[in-house]
Design a protein around this motif. Sequence first.
Motif, PDB file in Angstrom:
ATOM      1  N   VAL A 307      10.400  85.439  71.558  1.00 34.10           N
ATOM      2  CA  VAL A 307      11.335  84.365  72.181  1.00 34.10           C
ATOM      3  C   VAL A 307      12.293  84.038  71.132  1.00 34.10           C
ATOM      4  CG1 VAL A 307      11.286  82.633  73.856  1.00 34.10           C
ATOM      5  CG2 VAL A 307       9.304  84.110  73.671  1.00 34.10           C
ATOM      6  N   GLU A 308      13.493  84.230  71.632  1.00 31.60           N
ATOM      7  CA  GLU A 308      14.365  83.409  70.834  1.00 31.60           C
ATOM      8  C   GLU A 308      15.264  82.445  71.238  1.00 31.60           C
ATOM      9  OE1 GLU A 308      15.808  87.378  67.758  1.00 31.60           O
ATOM     10  OE2 GLU A 308      17.267  86.395  69.530  1.00 31.60           O
ATOM     11  N   PHE A 309      15.640  81.450  70.339  1.00 32.48           N
ATOM     12  CA  PHE A 309      16.306  80.495  70.654  1.00 32.48           C
ATOM     13  C   PHE A 309      17.774  80.458  70.048  1.00 32.48           C
ATOM     14  CE2 PHE A 309      12.246  79.446  72.139  1.00 32.48           C
ATOM     15  CZ  PHE A 309      12.442  78.980  73.426  1.00 32.48           C
ATOM     16  N   GLU A 310      18.925  80.913  70.250  1.00 30.54           N
ATOM     17  CA  GLU A 310      19.902  80.900  69.255  1.00 30.54           C
ATOM     18  C   GLU A 310      21.199  79.868  69.999  1.00 30.54           C
ATOM     19  OE1 GLU A 310      23.196  84.188  67.522  1.00 30.54           O
ATOM     20  OE2 GLU A 310      22.057  84.766  69.147  1.00 30.54           O
ATOM     21  N   ASP A 311      21.617  78.783  69.058  1.00 30.26           N
ATOM     22  CA  ASP A 311      22.894  78.319  69.344  1.00 30.26           C
ATOM     23  C   ASP A 311      23.828  78.239  68.471  1.00 30.26           C
ATOM     24  OD1 ASP A 311      22.754  76.146  66.702  1.00 30.26           O
ATOM     25  OD2 ASP A 311      20.687  76.327  67.260  1.00 30.26           O
ATOM     26  N   THR A 312      25.101  77.788  69.200  1.00 31.64           N
ATOM     27  CA  THR A 312      26.472  77.930  68.168  1.00 31.64           C
ATOM     28  C   THR A 312      26.650  76.458  67.602  1.00 31.64           C
ATOM     29  OG1 THR A 312      27.255  77.221  70.335  1.00 31.64           O
ATOM     30  CG2 THR A 312      26.984  79.600  69.892  1.00 31.64           C
ATOM     31  N   GLY A 313      25.603  75.758  66.900  1.00 28.99           N
ATOM     32  CA  GLY A 313      25.691  74.429  66.415  1.00 28.99           C
ATOM     33  C   GLY A 313      26.293  74.535  64.899  1.00 28.99           C
ATOM     34  N   GLY A 314      25.911  73.628  64.124  1.00 30.09           N
ATOM     35  CA  GLY A 314      26.485  73.427  62.866  1.00 30.09           C
ATOM     36  C   GLY A 314      25.525  74.300  61.829  1.00 30.09           C
ATOM     37  N   GLY A 315      24.547  74.898  62.157  1.00 26.45           N
ATOM     38  CA  GLY A 315      23.713  75.929  61.207  1.00 26.45           C
ATOM     39  C   GLY A 315      22.924  74.706  60.372  1.00 26.45           C
ATOM     40  N   ILE A 316      21.964  75.315  59.695  1.00 28.70           N
ATOM     41  CA  ILE A 316      21.124  74.454  58.579  1.00 28.70           C
ATOM     42  C   ILE A 316      21.234  75.125  57.208  1.00 28.70           C
ATOM     43  CG2 ILE A 316      18.575  74.140  58.208  1.00 28.70           C
ATOM     44  CD1 ILE A 316      18.027  74.722  61.056  1.00 28.70           C
ATOM     45  N   SER A 317      21.569  74.264  56.164  1.00 23.95           N
ATOM     46  CA  SER A 317      21.708  74.587  54.869  1.00 23.95           C
ATOM     47  C   SER A 317      20.382  74.975  54.348  1.00 23.95           C
ATOM     48  CB  SER A 317      22.235  73.543  53.939  1.00 23.95           C
ATOM     49  OG  SER A 317      21.117  72.487  53.941  1.00 23.95           O
ATOM     50  N   PRO A 318      20.672  76.140  53.271  1.00 23.53           N
ATOM     51  CA  PRO A 318      19.372  76.715  52.516  1.00 23.53           C
ATOM     52  C   PRO A 318      18.533  75.624  51.911  1.00 23.53           C
ATOM     53  CG  PRO A 318      21.354  77.828  51.835  1.00 23.53           C
ATOM     54  CD  PRO A 318      21.888  76.603  52.609  1.00 23.53           C
ATOM     55  N   GLU A 319      19.122  74.436  51.482  1.00 25.49           N
ATOM     56  CA  GLU A 319      18.109  73.250  51.091  1.00 25.49           C
ATOM     57  C   GLU A 319      17.302  72.607  51.965  1.00 25.49           C
ATOM     58  OE1 GLU A 319      21.527  73.157  50.916  1.00 25.49           O
ATOM     59  OE2 GLU A 319      21.696  74.032  48.901  1.00 25.49           O
ATOM     60  N   LEU A 320      17.781  72.456  53.396  1.00 23.84           N
ATOM     61  CA  LEU A 320      16.891  71.956  54.337  1.00 23.84           C
ATOM     62  C   LEU A 320      16.191  72.958  55.069  1.00 23.84           C
ATOM     63  CD1 LEU A 320      19.669  69.793  56.387  1.00 23.84           C
ATOM     64  CD2 LEU A 320      18.117  69.088  54.607  1.00 23.84           C
ATOM     65  N   ARG A 321      16.527  74.229  54.898  1.00 26.31           N
ATOM     66  CA  ARG A 321      15.550  75.194  55.433  1.00 26.31           C
ATOM     67  C   ARG A 321      14.201  75.270  54.739  1.00 26.31           C
ATOM     68  NH1 ARG A 321      19.254  80.411  55.122  1.00 26.31           N
ATOM     69  NH2 ARG A 321      20.962  79.373  55.594  1.00 26.31           N
ATOM     70  N   GLN A 322      13.989  74.830  53.718  1.00 27.71           N
ATOM     71  CA  GLN A 322      12.649  74.804  52.859  1.00 27.71           C
ATOM     72  C   GLN A 322      11.855  73.631  53.545  1.00 27.71           C
ATOM     73  OE1 GLN A 322      12.090  77.171  50.871  1.00 27.71           O
ATOM     74  NE2 GLN A 322      13.965  77.962  51.501  1.00 27.71           N
ATOM     75  N   ARG A 323      12.436  72.798  54.333  1.00 25.33           N
ATOM     76  CA  ARG A 323      11.818  71.470  54.680  1.00 25.33           C
ATOM     77  C   ARG A 323      11.618  71.178  56.051  1.00 25.33           C
ATOM     78  NH1 ARG A 323      14.029  66.364  51.803  1.00 25.33           N
ATOM     79  NH2 ARG A 323      12.003  65.510  52.468  1.00 25.33           N
TER      80      ARG A 323
END
Length: 378
Positions: A307-323
Amino acid sequence: MLVFSGKFEVSIANGLVRELFGVDGAGSADLGRQLEALLPPFALSQARDSGSWIGSLPIGERVITLHLHHHSDAAGEAFLALFQHIDGPEDYERELQQRHAELRQAYLRLNGTQEKLLQSEKMASIGQLAAGVAHEINNPIGYVHSNLGSLQEYLRSLFTVIEAYERALRAPDPKALIPEIDDIRDRLDIDFISRDLPQLMAESREGIERVTRIVRDLKDFSYSGRDESWKLVDLHAGLESTINIIWNELKYKVTLVREFGQLPLVECLPSELNQVYMNLLLNAGHAIAERGTITVRTGVDGDHVWVEFEDTGGGISPELRQRIFDPFFTTKPVGSGTGLGLSISYGIINKHHGRIDLDSTVGEGSCFRIVLPIRQPK
């Protein structure tokens, strides 16, 4: 007895402890190194948090029970270690059984706390959505109430026509009252009523069904899953139920696109998966500043569904993806989120022997993909 610091610097060690570790009076540093190598890495932190830690340590051919106590003040911190020798296999087995019972109790307490946290987060989400849910219920109730007012006027007009027909039936010459009846029909617009009444009833029924559906979805969503059993479920039904609850939160700025594939029934805990859907949908909505699109896709890949949830928002930076899956981590303003949504979602999917994948590009949007086994492993 042994007293040492958080860096395993020994300040006090009696003769029995030195004999146990095979060091002489000048071997305090060696004693500290031996103790550091034997202790599990979490022992000191647990002693700091709860004040003490108890465990079994293998020293040579013997098994020793260690009671570790923590003390801290303005001068610093210190640990007091008390050693208890286990003489024979019976004592060792008894000690193991006691530790097993303690671990089981700790696990049950942890499991209960996790369930309470899950339910608390679920109800907190419902609380944040309460105004929107009330609005979604109020809309159909509003036009049902309006339709009932119209229905009351229509009934009054119809009863007036019925009374005219009854007078005509009792009159010596019923045909003489036809002009009066036609006048009443024209004045009350009975032809319009006969056309509008079925539509009015259909709208009212649709409104009541809408309220019933929202209340049912809300009840299913807020249900505590403590006694919920694993069952074969249509994931699309859970997705639609969740969308129905949170739609008021999204509809003013989100275009929702469904790209559903053909899914088999999936063995899962549906109430918990619904919370995952809600967390990901709300996060996708919050990532969209003004107007955007959320696309929900489903499909099958071998013996797994996704199941995928894809948005056209601002995205997530690589630094925040770790947390983002860390408990209590949130980028929302204070009071706008608990920071538990993604952490709880990760735990639920892990409990289902699945995984959550993230693909995100800053400035373009994010896509969370849930992958679940169709049947749980035995």
